[in-house]
Write a protein that holds these residues in place. Structure first.
Motif, short mmCIF file in Angstrom:
data_model
loop_
_atom_site.label_atom_id
_atom_site.label_comp_id
_atom_site.label_asym_id
_atom_site.label_seq_id
_atom_site.Cartn_x
_atom_site.Cartn_y
_atom_site.Cartn_z
N GLY A 119 -13.91 -46.55 16.54
CA GLY A 119 -14.30 -45.55 15.54
C GLY A 119 -15.23 -44.46 16.05
O GLY A 119 -15.63 -43.58 15.28
N PHE A 120 -15.59 -44.51 17.33
CA PHE A 120 -16.44 -43.45 17.90
C PHE A 120 -15.60 -42.23 18.22
O PHE A 120 -14.41 -42.34 18.52
N THR A 121 -16.23 -41.06 18.17
CA THR A 121 -15.57 -39.83 18.61
C THR A 121 -16.42 -39.16 19.68
O THR A 121 -17.66 -39.28 19.67
N VAL A 122 -15.75 -38.47 20.59
CA VAL A 122 -16.45 -37.76 21.66
C VAL A 122 -17.14 -36.54 21.07
O VAL A 122 -16.54 -35.82 20.26
N ILE A 123 -18.40 -36.33 21.43
CA ILE A 123 -19.10 -35.12 20.98
C ILE A 123 -19.73 -34.41 22.18
O ILE A 123 -19.94 -35.02 23.23
N ASP A 124 -20.04 -33.13 21.99
CA ASP A 124 -20.72 -32.36 23.01
C ASP A 124 -22.19 -32.73 23.03
O ASP A 124 -22.77 -33.03 21.98
N ARG A 125 -22.80 -32.73 24.21
CA ARG A 125 -24.23 -33.05 24.28
C ARG A 125 -25.07 -32.12 23.40
O ARG A 125 -26.08 -32.53 22.86
#
Ligand SMILES: CC(C)(COP(=O)(O)OP(=O)(O)OC[C@H]1O[C@@H](n2cnc3c(N)ncnc32)[C@H](O)[C@@H]1OP(=O)(O)O)[C@@H](O)C(=O)NCCC(=O)NCCS
Length: 155
Positions: A119-125
């Motif tokens: 359920g995690f999504t990649v995000i920008d720092r």
């Protein structure tokens, strides 16, 4: 204590808190190339997944404001692909949620697809809160190439 599995081919996995100075935790993290320098720092909680009385994996989180950083998710290489990682990750998320955390973040260099399935999504720092970016994991211990991921714990 969380219990998963059954007593047949997939014996019960027990999920329980452990100290940051647990020797097996440190050994397994070192073998996986994950950071151990800050295991004893304040504000961290660690858990073990045991099966048949033997630790098969570990996981933990550290609190950063109203969010948590998941960390030290590791499974004994001999038992990977059997669901232990899912039990640990879900157990750690439940603990963080019970503690009132609103969002969970994590850094990973190689396991992004595994965490996406949870359920995690990649995000920008740039989208991450300062309190997360200032953790030792995010600021220095993990390589800059690590992918940052987020999960809303309210959903
Ligand atoms: C990433 C890691 C924790 C995954 O642990 P794992 O125990 O192999 O994970 P699981 O077995 O729960 O899931 C792996 C796959 O096995 C499958 N699987 C097999 N049997 C399963 C079962 N009985 N129940 C659930 N899933 C099962 C799952 O479908 C899963 O597939 P998916 O990734 O496509 O969803 C492990 O590979 C590891 O320790 N890596 C090194 C450390 C690391 O990179 N940690 C992350 C950064 S903190």
């Amino acid at each position: 204590m969380l219990r998963a599995g059954d007593h047949g081919e997939n014996p019960v996995i027990e999920f329980e808190p452990v100290s940051g100075n647990n020797p097996a935790l440190k050994r397994m993290l070192e073998a996986a190339g994950l950071p151990t320098d800050d295991l004893l720092d304040a504000g961290r909680a660690f858990f073990a997944a045991t099966r048949g009385g033997v630790a098969r994996g570990f996981g933990g989180f550290e609190t950063a404001g109203t969010d948590v950083l998941l960390r030290s998710i590791v499974v004994d290489p001999h038992v990977r692909g059997q669901g232990v990682g899912h039990v640990i990750t879900r157990g750690v998320l439940d603990q963080a949620r019970a503690g009132g955390a609103a969002r969970a973040f994590l850094l990973t260099t190689s396991a992004a697809p595994f965490f996406e399935r949870i359920g995690f999504t990649v995000i920008d720092r740039a989208a991450a809160p300062d309190a997360i970016l200032q953790t030792r994991q995010a600021a220095s211990i993990c390589p800059v190439s690590a992918i940052l991921m987020m999960m809303d714990l309210a959903s």
